[in-house]
Motif scaffolding. Structure first.
Motif, PDB file in Angstrom:
ATOM      1  N   ALA A 129      16.454   0.027  39.984  1.00  0.00           N
ATOM      2  CA  ALA A 129      15.392  -0.460  40.867  1.00  0.00           C
ATOM      3  C   ALA A 129      14.237   0.529  40.901  1.00  0.00           C
ATOM      4  O   ALA A 129      13.102   0.181  41.217  1.00  0.00           O
ATOM      5  CB  ALA A 129      15.948  -0.674  42.280  1.00  0.00           C
ATOM      6  N   ARG A 130      14.528   1.790  40.571  1.00  0.00           N
ATOM      7  CA  ARG A 130      13.492   2.813  40.492  1.00  0.00           C
ATOM      8  C   ARG A 130      13.966   3.893  39.540  1.00  0.00           C
ATOM      9  O   ARG A 130      15.122   4.297  39.587  1.00  0.00           O
ATOM     10  CB  ARG A 130      13.258   3.437  41.879  1.00  0.00           C
ATOM     11  CG  ARG A 130      12.272   4.579  41.845  1.00  0.00           C
ATOM     12  CD  ARG A 130      11.923   5.103  43.212  1.00  0.00           C
ATOM     13  NE  ARG A 130      11.055   6.265  43.086  1.00  0.00           N
ATOM     14  CZ  ARG A 130      10.515   6.905  44.096  1.00  0.00           C
ATOM     15  NH1 ARG A 130      10.735   6.508  45.322  1.00  0.00           N
ATOM     16  NH2 ARG A 130       9.741   7.951  43.902  1.00  0.00           N
ATOM     17  N   GLY A 131      13.047   4.364  38.686  1.00  0.00           N
ATOM     18  CA  GLY A 131      13.384   5.491  37.838  1.00  0.00           C
ATOM     19  C   GLY A 131      13.674   5.086  36.408  1.00  0.00           C
ATOM     20  O   GLY A 131      14.791   4.710  36.087  1.00  0.00           O
ATOM     21  N   ASP A 132      12.673   5.153  35.541  1.00  0.00           N
ATOM     22  CA  ASP A 132      12.885   4.912  34.118  1.00  0.00           C
ATOM     23  C   ASP A 132      13.104   6.237  33.416  1.00  0.00           C
ATOM     24  O   ASP A 132      12.375   7.199  33.649  1.00  0.00           O
ATOM     25  CB  ASP A 132      11.654   4.226  33.497  1.00  0.00           C
ATOM     26  CG  ASP A 132      11.541   2.792  33.947  1.00  0.00           C
ATOM     27  OD1 ASP A 132      12.589   2.149  34.107  1.00  0.00           O
ATOM     28  OD2 ASP A 132      10.409   2.325  34.141  1.00  0.00           O
ATOM     29  N   VAL A 133      14.099   6.280  32.546  1.00  0.00           N
ATOM     30  CA  VAL A 133      14.354   7.519  31.819  1.00  0.00           C
ATOM     31  C   VAL A 133      13.405   7.666  30.647  1.00  0.00           C
ATOM     32  O   VAL A 133      12.721   6.734  30.252  1.00  0.00           O
ATOM     33  CB  VAL A 133      15.808   7.566  31.295  1.00  0.00           C
ATOM     34  CG1 VAL A 133      16.780   7.705  32.450  1.00  0.00           C
ATOM     35  CG2 VAL A 133      16.119   6.365  30.444  1.00  0.00           C
ATOM     36  N   ARG A 134      13.384   8.856  30.117  1.00  0.00           N
ATOM     37  CA  ARG A 134      12.661   9.178  28.880  1.00  0.00           C
ATOM     38  C   ARG A 134      11.173   8.873  28.944  1.00  0.00           C
ATOM     39  O   ARG A 134      10.575   8.346  28.011  1.00  0.00           O
ATOM     40  CB  ARG A 134      13.338   8.483  27.700  1.00  0.00           C
ATOM     41  CG  ARG A 134      14.657   9.185  27.380  1.00  0.00           C
ATOM     42  CD  ARG A 134      15.538   8.361  26.509  1.00  0.00           C
ATOM     43  NE  ARG A 134      16.203   7.315  27.263  1.00  0.00           N
ATOM     44  CZ  ARG A 134      17.174   6.549  26.774  1.00  0.00           C
ATOM     45  NH1 ARG A 134      17.586   6.706  25.549  1.00  0.00           N
ATOM     46  NH2 ARG A 134      17.743   5.623  27.507  1.00  0.00           N
ATOM     47  N   GLN A 135      10.618   9.120  30.124  1.00  0.00           N
ATOM     48  CA  GLN A 135       9.175   9.145  30.234  1.00  0.00           C
ATOM     49  C   GLN A 135       8.858  10.172  31.316  1.00  0.00           C
ATOM     50  O   GLN A 135       9.745  10.618  32.041  1.00  0.00           O
ATOM     51  CB  GLN A 135       8.614   7.779  30.603  1.00  0.00           C
ATOM     52  CG  GLN A 135       9.043   7.316  31.990  1.00  0.00           C
ATOM     53  CD  GLN A 135       8.511   5.937  32.303  1.00  0.00           C
ATOM     54  OE1 GLN A 135       8.463   5.084  31.448  1.00  0.00           O
ATOM     55  NE2 GLN A 135       8.118   5.731  33.538  1.00  0.00           N
ATOM     56  N   GLN A 136       7.596  10.565  31.420  1.00  0.00           N
ATOM     57  CA  GLN A 136       7.246  11.621  32.357  1.00  0.00           C
ATOM     58  C   GLN A 136       6.933  11.014  33.721  1.00  0.00           C
ATOM     59  O   GLN A 136       5.808  10.591  33.962  1.00  0.00           O
ATOM     60  CB  GLN A 136       6.061  12.418  31.808  1.00  0.00           C
ATOM     61  CG  GLN A 136       5.879  13.757  32.485  1.00  0.00           C
ATOM     62  CD  GLN A 136       4.963  14.652  31.705  1.00  0.00           C
ATOM     63  OE1 GLN A 136       4.827  14.512  30.490  1.00  0.00           O
ATOM     64  NE2 GLN A 136       4.331  15.584  32.386  1.00  0.00           N
ATOM     65  N   ASN A 137       7.933  10.932  34.575  1.00  0.00           N
ATOM     66  CA  ASN A 137       7.743  10.384  35.913  1.00  0.00           C
ATOM     67  C   ASN A 137       7.194  11.455  36.858  1.00  0.00           C
ATOM     68  O   ASN A 137       7.281  12.650  36.591  1.00  0.00           O
ATOM     69  CB  ASN A 137       9.086   9.877  36.452  1.00  0.00           C
ATOM     70  CG  ASN A 137       9.657   8.752  35.614  1.00  0.00           C
ATOM     71  OD1 ASN A 137       9.183   7.638  35.677  1.00  0.00           O
ATOM     72  ND2 ASN A 137      10.669   9.053  34.804  1.00  0.00           N
ATOM     73  N   TYR A 187      15.529  14.076  31.839  1.00  0.00           N
ATOM     74  CA  TYR A 187      14.901  13.010  31.040  1.00  0.00           C
ATOM     75  C   TYR A 187      13.961  12.152  31.882  1.00  0.00           C
ATOM     76  O   TYR A 187      13.182  11.359  31.336  1.00  0.00           O
ATOM     77  CB  TYR A 187      15.958  12.124  30.392  1.00  0.00           C
ATOM     78  CG  TYR A 187      16.883  12.831  29.430  1.00  0.00           C
ATOM     79  CD1 TYR A 187      16.503  14.018  28.812  1.00  0.00           C
ATOM     80  CD2 TYR A 187      18.135  12.315  29.136  1.00  0.00           C
ATOM     81  CE1 TYR A 187      17.355  14.673  27.938  1.00  0.00           C
ATOM     82  CE2 TYR A 187      18.997  12.954  28.250  1.00  0.00           C
ATOM     83  CZ  TYR A 187      18.603  14.135  27.659  1.00  0.00           C
ATOM     84  OH  TYR A 187      19.442  14.770  26.786  1.00  0.00           O
ATOM     85  N   MET A 188      14.040  12.290  33.212  1.00  0.00           N
ATOM     86  CA  MET A 188      13.132  11.567  34.101  1.00  0.00           C
ATOM     87  C   MET A 188      11.798  12.291  34.231  1.00  0.00           C
ATOM     88  O   MET A 188      10.805  11.706  34.647  1.00  0.00           O
ATOM     89  CB  MET A 188      13.731  11.442  35.498  1.00  0.00           C
ATOM     90  CG  MET A 188      15.172  10.993  35.547  1.00  0.00           C
ATOM     91  SD  MET A 188      15.336   9.246  35.172  1.00  0.00           S
ATOM     92  CE  MET A 188      14.383   8.562  36.506  1.00  0.00           C
ATOM     93  N   ARG A 189      11.811  13.604  33.954  1.00  0.00           N
ATOM     94  CA  ARG A 189      10.601  14.392  34.138  1.00  0.00           C
ATOM     95  C   ARG A 189       9.917  14.741  32.836  1.00  0.00           C
ATOM     96  O   ARG A 189       8.760  15.154  32.822  1.00  0.00           O
ATOM     97  CB  ARG A 189      10.922  15.697  34.903  1.00  0.00           C
ATOM     98  CG  ARG A 189      11.466  15.505  36.299  1.00  0.00           C
ATOM     99  CD  ARG A 189      10.547  14.677  37.196  1.00  0.00           C
ATOM    100  NE  ARG A 189       9.200  15.144  37.316  1.00  0.00           N
ATOM    101  CZ  ARG A 189       8.712  15.793  38.366  1.00  0.00           C
ATOM    102  NH1 ARG A 189       9.496  16.058  39.402  1.00  0.00           N
ATOM    103  NH2 ARG A 189       7.462  16.158  38.422  1.00  0.00           N
ATOM    104  N   ARG A 190      10.665  14.639  31.739  1.00  0.00           N
ATOM    105  CA  ARG A 190      10.148  15.099  30.461  1.00  0.00           C
ATOM    106  C   ARG A 190      10.678  14.170  29.384  1.00  0.00           C
ATOM    107  O   ARG A 190      11.885  13.945  29.313  1.00  0.00           O
ATOM    108  CB  ARG A 190      10.673  16.523  30.202  1.00  0.00           C
ATOM    109  CG  ARG A 190       9.664  17.430  29.580  1.00  0.00           C
ATOM    110  CD  ARG A 190      10.179  18.840  29.403  1.00  0.00           C
ATOM    111  NE  ARG A 190      11.564  18.978  29.034  1.00  0.00           N
ATOM    112  CZ  ARG A 190      12.071  20.068  28.455  1.00  0.00           C
ATOM    113  NH1 ARG A 190      11.284  21.101  28.200  1.00  0.00           N
ATOM    114  NH2 ARG A 190      13.344  20.147  28.156  1.00  0.00           N
ATOM    115  N   PRO A 191       9.816  13.596  28.545  1.00  0.00           N
ATOM    116  CA  PRO A 191      10.298  12.626  27.555  1.00  0.00           C
ATOM    117  C   PRO A 191      11.100  13.268  26.429  1.00  0.00           C
ATOM    118  O   PRO A 191      11.766  12.575  25.674  1.00  0.00           O
ATOM    119  CB  PRO A 191       9.001  11.998  27.022  1.00  0.00           C
ATOM    120  CG  PRO A 191       7.926  12.969  27.327  1.00  0.00           C
ATOM    121  CD  PRO A 191       8.342  13.738  28.532  1.00  0.00           C
TER     122      PRO A 191
END
Lengths: 268, 268
Positions: free
Chosen positions: A155-163, A197-201
């Motif tokens: 519902a929130r939080g995509d991995v492998r991108q810079q959130n 992985y949520m903070r750095r791709p």
């Protein structure tokens, strides 16, 4: 722990007593990670060893699992030692051993307690998210096998991108429905993808070194939950010099079922 | 761990090798709680046993201490076992034993790691609080001895009244200044008063059963902190059927030094 022995989780966690008072199990291909078993299955089988003991009294209240080295494919032995039994709780030490006793691969300590009605309060606040059906099921893009054993919907939080943060709100359930118990809840606690992985791709090597769970629900509370999904919440706090943590909550409806933390090693 | 042996914390944590490869220590009257030693001192002496070992490599990254029963006044023996030594980390199991080897009173598992420069990020946000000098020093109203060993100042969170939440922001320092290290930081992590007293004015029996700490700073990072106060943050999440948790952070300036959790038994 339960009689639902045809479920793949129960098959993965099955333990057989050995003649010298220990327990023997086997890693599961279905719950395989990249190069070893899914850490949630390893944590759950450590906890299951206590449920196999005739000395066990009460419900688990705290479990800490330290991952010493990669669990290899195949057989393992579990040694559970009751360190102390008090009036209200029990303290256990648990080792998972491979290579004919030469290699300790997992170490844990656990507390079981007789839970009694008391004053009760949720101070944590369950995040407001939409119904599970409104989100797509997670499809792993890599070779990991274990995510296919779960119905994971973010519902929130995509991995492998810079959130902007590492917060995940995830609907978690066994892909093949199974009534919630302490074993499946333990495994659920390790289904969060690595916070880095949520903070750095960038994909870098990572590995959980320690998983901690405090159980806020008892056997009856989990049984009342049934086969419905659990809402998992996780967020990293610090990423420094090769290690990061996250802390999380597992919600069953409005009930706080467990709080959980872990420390993860990472490279670069 | 350090040479500042005249500080009362170092006296409380002193360990002497025994002829059979274990370590002997003694409880400290100065760090006494109601009916046993301050749990933070117990956790710190468990950790100190690893620092006394010639096999130790690296800095502590994770420590979980389970309190099995009341540590009695007097001598204890600590058995530290190196379960595994990997390329980047070490896994230890630690037992505190009293009554001539008959009673295991404390159990812990710890991970040490070689910390190396990596990408770094604080996701947790340090709360904005005033300077320590703007708050009154906490004066314990009861018979506990250990709080006098600390300079505790609460920027937020008064105990023993019905607050809207259990959040505490506390300036924490040794009353007699001592350079921060892993031992004092470990003890600091147990200086938070029980969260239940923040939500309910009723004084009921409580006891920490498990304390967990993830260290985000390394030896150099702690040494750079010096003798200044640490800002401690803690909040309970769930209070159910005889147990409640809290999770917290320890800040040194803008640096996240550690994250910590504990599970506490309570009556009624």
């Amino acid at each position: 722990m339960n009689n639902n022995s045809s479920h793949p989780l129960d098959e993965a966690l099955a333990l057989v007593p050995t003649t010298d008072g220990r327990l023997r199990g086997r890693t599961s291909e279905l719950y395989w990670n990249m190069v070893g078993p899914f850490g949630g299955a390893t944590a759950a089988v450590m906890l299951n060893s206590i449920f196999q003991s005739k000395e066990r009294v009460g419900d688990p209240v705290a479990l800490t699992v330290n991952y010493l080295s990669m669990v290899k494919e195949g057989e393992f032995v579990i040694e559970a030692r009751l360190l102390r039994s008090n009036r209200t709780n029990q303290h256990w030490s648990i080792l998972m051993i491979q290579d004919e006793g030469r290699e300790i691969v997992t170490s844990a300590i656990a507390i079981f307690g007789a839970r009694r009605p008391t004053w009760s309060l949720n101070e944590a606040v369950r995040p407001a998210v939409g119904a599970r059906e409104t989100y797509e099921r997670f499809q792993p893009r890599n070779v990991m096998r274990w995510p296919l054993m779960y119905d994971l919907r973010y519902a929130r939080g995509d991995v492998r991108q810079q959130n902007d943060d590492s917060i995940t709100h995830a609907w978690i359930a066994d892909a093949e429905p199974r009534p919630l118990d302490f074993l499946s809840l333990t495994a659920f606690c390790d289904t969060f993808l690595p916070r880095i992985y949520m903070r750095r791709p960038l994909m870098v090597p990572v590995g959980t070194v320690s998983l901690n769970i405090y159980f806020h629900a008892d056997t009856d509370g989990l049984a009342a939950h049934g086969t419905g999904p659990v809402l998992g919440v996780a967020q990293g706090q610090g990423f420094h010099k090769g290690y990061f943590d996250h802390h999380g909550q597992m919600w069953g409806g409005e009930k706080l079922l467990a709080t959980t933390q872990q420390l993860v090693w990472f490279k670069e």
